[in-house]
Design a protein around this motif. Structure first.
Motif, PDB file in Angstrom:
ATOM      1  N   UNK A 253       0.805  -1.136   0.002  1.00  0.00           N
ATOM      2  CA  UNK A 253       0.173   0.021   0.168  1.00  0.00           C
ATOM      3  C   UNK A 253       0.950   1.157  -0.021  1.00  0.00           C
ATOM      4  N   UNK A 254       2.015   0.999   0.277  1.00  0.00           N
ATOM      5  CA  UNK A 254       3.095   2.516   0.167  1.00  0.00           C
ATOM      6  C   UNK A 254       4.091   2.351  -0.817  1.00  0.00           C
ATOM      7  N   UNK A 255       4.166   1.265  -1.364  1.00  0.00           N
ATOM      8  CA  UNK A 255       5.285   1.090  -2.380  1.00  0.00           C
ATOM      9  C   UNK A 255       4.843   0.662  -3.712  1.00  0.00           C
ATOM     10  N   UNK A 256       4.436   1.634  -4.870  1.00  0.00           N
ATOM     11  CA  UNK A 256       3.777   0.924  -5.979  1.00  0.00           C
ATOM     12  C   UNK A 256       4.709  -0.240  -6.789  1.00  0.00           C
ATOM     13  N   UNK A 257       5.855  -0.315  -6.253  1.00  0.00           N
ATOM     14  CA  UNK A 257       6.647  -1.256  -7.039  1.00  0.00           C
ATOM     15  C   UNK A 257       6.224  -2.936  -6.709  1.00  0.00           C
ATOM     16  N   UNK A 258       5.457  -2.739  -5.538  1.00  0.00           N
ATOM     17  CA  UNK A 258       5.190  -4.045  -5.155  1.00  0.00           C
ATOM     18  C   UNK A 258       3.840  -4.549  -5.660  1.00  0.00           C
ATOM     19  N   UNK A 259       3.012  -3.732  -6.186  1.00  0.00           N
ATOM     20  CA  UNK A 259       1.791  -4.227  -6.903  1.00  0.00           C
ATOM     21  C   UNK A 259       1.799  -3.819  -8.579  1.00  0.00           C
ATOM     22  N   UNK A 260       2.478  -2.803  -8.912  1.00  0.00           N
ATOM     23  CA  UNK A 260       2.749  -2.398 -10.275  1.00  0.00           C
ATOM     24  C   UNK A 260       3.830  -1.941 -10.714  1.00  0.00           C
ATOM     25  N   UNK A 261       3.820  -1.533 -12.079  1.00  0.00           N
ATOM     26  CA  UNK A 261       5.221  -0.748 -12.404  1.00  0.00           C
ATOM     27  C   UNK A 261       4.891   0.904 -12.576  1.00  0.00           C
ATOM     28  N   UNK A 262       3.572   1.180 -12.242  1.00  0.00           N
ATOM     29  CA  UNK A 262       3.386   2.547 -12.567  1.00  0.00           C
ATOM     30  C   UNK A 262       3.984   3.581 -11.816  1.00  0.00           C
ATOM     31  N   UNK A 263       4.035   4.679 -12.251  1.00  0.00           N
ATOM     32  CA  UNK A 263       4.813   5.686 -11.504  1.00  0.00           C
ATOM     33  C   UNK A 263       3.691   6.651 -10.584  1.00  0.00           C
ATOM     34  N   UNK A 264       2.229   6.224 -10.936  1.00  0.00           N
ATOM     35  CA  UNK A 264       1.178   6.935 -10.214  1.00  0.00           C
ATOM     36  C   UNK A 264       1.112   6.310  -8.633  1.00  0.00           C
ATOM     37  N   UNK A 265       0.417   7.508  -7.895  1.00  0.00           N
ATOM     38  CA  UNK A 265       0.237   7.041  -6.357  1.00  0.00           C
ATOM     39  C   UNK A 265      -1.003   6.254  -6.344  1.00  0.00           C
ATOM     40  N   UNK A 266      -0.686   5.180  -5.492  1.00  0.00           N
ATOM     41  CA  UNK A 266      -1.957   4.486  -4.998  1.00  0.00           C
ATOM     42  C   UNK A 266      -2.671   4.885  -3.799  1.00  0.00           C
ATOM     43  N   UNK A 267      -3.825   5.132  -3.759  1.00  0.00           N
ATOM     44  CA  UNK A 267      -4.534   5.869  -2.618  1.00  0.00           C
ATOM     45  C   UNK A 267      -5.089   4.499  -1.757  1.00  0.00           C
ATOM     46  N   UNK A 268      -5.515   3.270  -2.237  1.00  0.00           N
ATOM     47  CA  UNK A 268      -5.978   2.322  -1.519  1.00  0.00           C
ATOM     48  C   UNK A 268      -5.538   0.946  -2.177  1.00  0.00           C
ATOM     49  N   UNK A 269      -5.530  -0.005  -1.310  1.00  0.00           N
ATOM     50  CA  UNK A 269      -5.063  -1.403  -1.851  1.00  0.00           C
ATOM     51  C   UNK A 269      -6.211  -2.144  -0.971  1.00  0.00           C
ATOM     52  N   UNK A 270      -6.973  -3.045  -1.786  1.00  0.00           N
ATOM     53  CA  UNK A 270      -7.812  -4.004  -1.210  1.00  0.00           C
ATOM     54  C   UNK A 270      -7.480  -5.529  -1.443  1.00  0.00           C
TER      55      UNK A 270
END
Length: 256
Positions: A124-141
């Motif tokens: 939830x705090x590191x995008x690289x763990x869930x995708x390779x986008x450079x955008x900011x993730x606001x929630x992870x379900x």
């Protein structure tokens, strides 16, 4: 700082008659209350701050936490004794109890699982763990392939785009004419992380009481809400009487 909220305010109606005299958070599994199992799992994952919301037999929970010296950690109470606020409203009410710089891991008190909560939180705090986008993730379900009537809908990048009831055919989405057949369909597992950035939208667009899925379905158009699939997920909802015996076995054998 890792922080978490435990939903412990519910009436526990599916656990009647046990919950006629106690909150579901205090229902014993393996000789210990459900809330202890969840606190210890979150604590072992590195959680430093906890917020616990209470309503039904609230003092039983608060007295238990006090008697156990708050498990030698930072536990704060969000009191909903006057009115149950549902899952979204509960988070909104508790927002001032959180550190505004860190995501919040949300965990139902009646869920036992083999999820690595530290890894999930870091997703939830590191995008690289869930995708390779450079955008900011606001929630992870946390989601799974569990069979159900109601599914969350995701695009190919696992971004939330809607919800459907496959029995009735109902579809809810901020995207007009969304076709569920072209989406990835997963069941929500009751564990998620949310960024404090979303509090502003809660304050501006939502009442005191609302469901968190309703919120995510509106927020997903302007914010990035991701799904996180846990392979070999073992998750038990201890919300019904017939799962209590199964829960006893689960706490003895679950994986860390």
């Amino acid at each position: 700082m890792m922080q978490a909220m435990i939903f412990a305010a519910g009436l526990g109606t599916r656990l009647k008659p046990i919950t006629d005299h106690m909150p579901k958070a205090m229902v014993s599994v393996g000789g210990e209350p459900l809330i202890k199992h969840v606190i210890e799992k979150l604590k072992s994952a590195g959680t430093e701050r906890f917020v616990v919301n209470v309503h039904h037999f609230a003092t039983q929970i608060t007295d238990y936490l006090k008697e156990n010296n708050y498990f030698n950690t930072d536990i704060r109470i969000s009191d909903e004794s006057d009115k149950l606020l549902d899952t979204g409203g509960g988070i909104k009410k508790a927002q001032d109890l959180f550190d505004k710089e860190s995501p919040i891991l949300i965990h139902n008190v009646d869920i036992l699982s083999n999820v690595d909560l530290k890894r999930f939180y870091e997703a939830g705090i590191s995008n690289s763990n869930i995708d390779k986008e450079s955008t900011t993730v606001d929630a992870v379900l946390l989601v799974s392939e569990r069979k159900t009537k109601r599914y969350l809908l995701f695009d190919n990048s696992m971004r939330l785009v809607g919800w459907t009831n496959i029995e009735t055919g109902e579809v809810r989405s901020p995207y007009p004419n969304l076709n569920p057949k072209v989406c990835k369909m997963y069941a929500f597992a009751g564990i998620h992380t949310i960024s404090p950035r979303l509090f502003k939208m809660m304050d501006e667009d939502f009442p005191d009481k609302f469901g968190i899925i309703d919120f995510y379905l509106k927020a997903c158009k302007g914010h990035i809400i991701k799904g996180y699939v846990k392979e070999n997920l073992k998750l038990l909802d201890v919300g019904k009487l017939d799962t209590l015996k199964e829960a006893e076995d689960f706490v003895q054998t679950r994986e860390s």
